[in-house]
Scaffold this motif. Structure first.
Motif, short mmCIF file in Angstrom:
data_model
loop_
_atom_site.label_atom_id
_atom_site.label_comp_id
_atom_site.label_asym_id
_atom_site.label_seq_id
_atom_site.Cartn_x
_atom_site.Cartn_y
_atom_site.Cartn_z
N SER A 138 2.89 -51.52 -11.47
CA SER A 138 3.40 -52.59 -12.89
C SER A 138 1.54 -52.62 -13.20
O SER A 138 0.99 -52.91 -14.06
N ALA A 139 0.89 -53.11 -12.01
CA ALA A 139 -0.54 -53.39 -12.58
C ALA A 139 -1.10 -52.63 -13.18
O ALA A 139 -2.48 -52.78 -13.97
N ASP A 140 -0.87 -51.54 -13.20
CA ASP A 140 -2.17 -50.36 -14.11
C ASP A 140 -1.47 -49.56 -14.92
O ASP A 140 -0.71 -48.73 -15.34
N SER A 141 -2.22 -50.27 -15.73
CA SER A 141 -1.84 -50.00 -17.67
C SER A 141 -1.51 -48.72 -18.26
O SER A 141 -1.12 -47.53 -18.57
N ASN A 142 -2.67 -48.31 -17.14
CA ASN A 142 -3.84 -47.14 -18.26
C ASN A 142 -2.40 -45.24 -17.39
O ASN A 142 -1.83 -44.69 -18.02
N ALA A 143 -2.18 -45.41 -15.98
CA ALA A 143 -0.94 -44.58 -15.57
C ALA A 143 0.69 -45.02 -15.75
O ALA A 143 1.15 -43.99 -15.96
N VAL A 144 0.86 -46.33 -16.97
CA VAL A 144 2.08 -46.01 -16.99
C VAL A 144 2.15 -45.28 -18.74
O VAL A 144 3.19 -44.99 -19.23
N LYS A 145 0.54 -45.21 -19.85
CA LYS A 145 0.84 -44.93 -21.00
C LYS A 145 0.98 -43.01 -20.81
O LYS A 145 1.18 -42.72 -21.16
N THR A 146 0.42 -42.53 -19.39
CA THR A 146 -0.51 -41.16 -19.40
C THR A 146 1.07 -40.27 -18.47
O THR A 146 0.67 -39.44 -18.54
N ASP A 147 1.48 -41.53 -17.35
CA ASP A 147 2.29 -40.45 -16.46
C ASP A 147 3.84 -40.63 -16.99
O ASP A 147 4.45 -41.55 -16.99
N VAL A 148 3.88 -38.58 -16.82
CA VAL A 148 5.50 -38.41 -17.93
C VAL A 148 6.82 -39.32 -16.38
O VAL A 148 7.54 -39.07 -16.82
N LEU A 149 6.06 -39.68 -14.85
CA LEU A 149 7.20 -40.40 -14.18
C LEU A 149 7.36 -41.82 -13.78
O LEU A 149 8.07 -41.93 -13.17
N VAL A 150 6.04 -42.17 -14.48
CA VAL A 150 6.43 -43.79 -15.30
C VAL A 150 7.45 -44.29 -15.82
O VAL A 150 7.42 -43.94 -16.84
N LYS A 151 8.42 -45.20 -14.59
CA LYS A 151 9.26 -46.08 -16.10
C LYS A 151 9.21 -47.57 -15.43
O LYS A 151 9.13 -48.05 -14.33
N ASN A 152 8.84 -48.33 -16.45
CA ASN A 152 9.16 -49.47 -16.11
C ASN A 152 8.04 -49.99 -15.01
O ASN A 152 8.68 -50.88 -14.04
N GLY A 153 6.40 -49.46 -15.04
CA GLY A 153 5.63 -50.44 -14.18
C GLY A 153 6.13 -48.74 -12.87
O GLY A 153 5.34 -48.95 -11.71
N GLN A 154 6.99 -48.08 -12.11
CA GLN A 154 6.94 -47.81 -11.02
C GLN A 154 6.81 -46.01 -11.40
O GLN A 154 7.78 -45.76 -12.13
N LYS A 155 6.67 -45.25 -10.97
CA LYS A 155 6.94 -43.84 -10.75
C LYS A 155 7.14 -43.71 -9.60
O LYS A 155 7.54 -43.48 -8.30
N VAL A 156 8.33 -42.63 -10.37
CA VAL A 156 9.43 -41.93 -9.21
C VAL A 156 8.94 -40.65 -9.53
O VAL A 156 9.33 -39.67 -10.31
N TYR A 157 9.02 -39.84 -7.86
CA TYR A 157 8.90 -38.45 -7.69
C TYR A 157 10.35 -38.18 -7.86
O TYR A 157 10.84 -38.33 -6.90
N PRO A 158 10.74 -37.50 -8.65
CA PRO A 158 11.97 -37.11 -8.44
C PRO A 158 12.53 -36.11 -7.03
O PRO A 158 11.98 -34.35 -6.63
N ASP A 159 13.79 -36.57 -6.72
CA ASP A 159 14.31 -36.15 -5.76
C ASP A 159 15.42 -34.83 -6.40
O ASP A 159 16.55 -35.21 -6.63
N CYS A 160 15.37 -33.35 -7.03
CA CYS A 160 15.80 -33.02 -7.82
C CYS A 160 17.11 -32.21 -7.23
O CYS A 160 18.52 -32.23 -6.98
N ARG A 161 16.83 -32.64 -5.64
CA ARG A 161 18.52 -31.77 -4.83
C ARG A 161 19.07 -32.61 -4.11
O ARG A 161 19.82 -32.06 -3.32
N GLY A 162 18.87 -33.97 -4.09
CA GLY A 162 19.16 -34.60 -3.22
C GLY A 162 19.47 -34.56 -2.49
O GLY A 162 20.98 -35.09 -1.16
N ILE A 163 18.83 -33.81 -1.17
CA ILE A 163 18.49 -33.64 0.12
C ILE A 163 17.64 -34.13 1.09
O ILE A 163 16.50 -34.38 1.12
N THR A 164 18.87 -35.37 2.19
CA THR A 164 17.60 -36.35 3.61
C THR A 164 17.47 -34.87 4.74
O THR A 164 18.46 -34.11 4.44
#
Length: 233
Positions: A138-164
């Motif tokens: 949330s404190a990095d405005s450049n990352a928020v604008k350029t990273d497709v994984l960032v939403k509302n200042g949170q970068k989420v590396y998606p777990d597409c398989r949902g396996i723990t």
């Protein structure tokens, strides 16, 4: 992931549909470009309605770059990417395609999509996105604008398989809350409780209730729970 766009959008009764890609870098074919090795990968998403008629699509190419063949040979390195479409509420069929533009290898998948109607005023949640990791940017405005994984200042590396498992005992998630009853002149606390509900007949596991503070009429919930003591299922 299904989520509501900001109220200021020109499309007040549409919804953001994010399609996530989780790919192993070692599966790409690299060519030398200057002093680096580079793979060019095309990702594509198209959506059709219940009658099979095209609704919308999006695609494009991203470059994956490594320093040398040693770095490229890391079989555990995972590449994450996302494509976003704006859809009206309804039932759809989505198709995603990944193509290695060097050797033309391709893979695709099909899955149903239900887009809810977020136009009401009732308290509601977006879809829940599971993640390998969640980083507060949330404190990095450049990352928020350029990273497709960032939403509302949170970068989420998606777990597409949902396996723990034993190597990933913490289940991370991201979701958004809409239509909180917010008034700056009074106490603005609210409660969240997380439950994991098995699809078989075993009981759900509920975690302790958390007391949170409303930042406004909407809020982001980026958190996680420890599941290392849960039985497989």
């Amino acid at each position: 992931m299904i989520r509501r766009p900001p109220r200021s959008t020109l499309f007040p009764y549409t919804t953001l549909f994010r399609s996530y890609f989780e790919m192993k870098r070692i599966d790409f074919t690299f060519r030398r470009v200057g002093d680096r090795l580079q793979a060019n990968v095309h990702t594509w998403v198209d959506v059709s309605d219940s009658l099979g008629r095209p609704v919308d699509s999006i695609g494009g190419v991203f470059a994956c770059v490594v320093r040398d063949s040693v770095e490229r040979s890391d079989s555990n390195f995972t590449v994450f990417f996302a494509r976003v479409l704006v859809l009206p509420p309804g039932h759809y069929q989505a198709r995603t395609v990944v193509t290695d533009l060097t050797n033309k290898a391709s893979a695709e998948t099909h899955f149903p999509v239900v887009v809810p109607d977020f136009s009401g005023e009732q308290l509601t949640l977006s879809g829940i996105e599971l993640g390998y990791d969640i980083i507060d940017l949330s404190a990095d405005s450049n990352a928020v604008k350029t990273d497709v994984l960032v939403k509302n200042g949170q970068k989420v590396y998606p777990d597409c398989r949902g396996i723990t498992g034993v190597d990933r005992p913490r289940l991370l998630f991201y979701t958004e809350v809409y239509n909180l009853d917010f008034n700056a002149a009074r106490d603005n606390s609210y409660q969240m409780q997380i439950s994991i509900v098995p699809t078989d007949s075993t009981p759900a596991r509920s975690f302790s209730v958390q007391k949170l503070t409303k930042p406004g009429q909407t809020a982001v919930l980026a958190s996680g729970v420890n599941v290392n003591r849960m039985a497989p299922g």
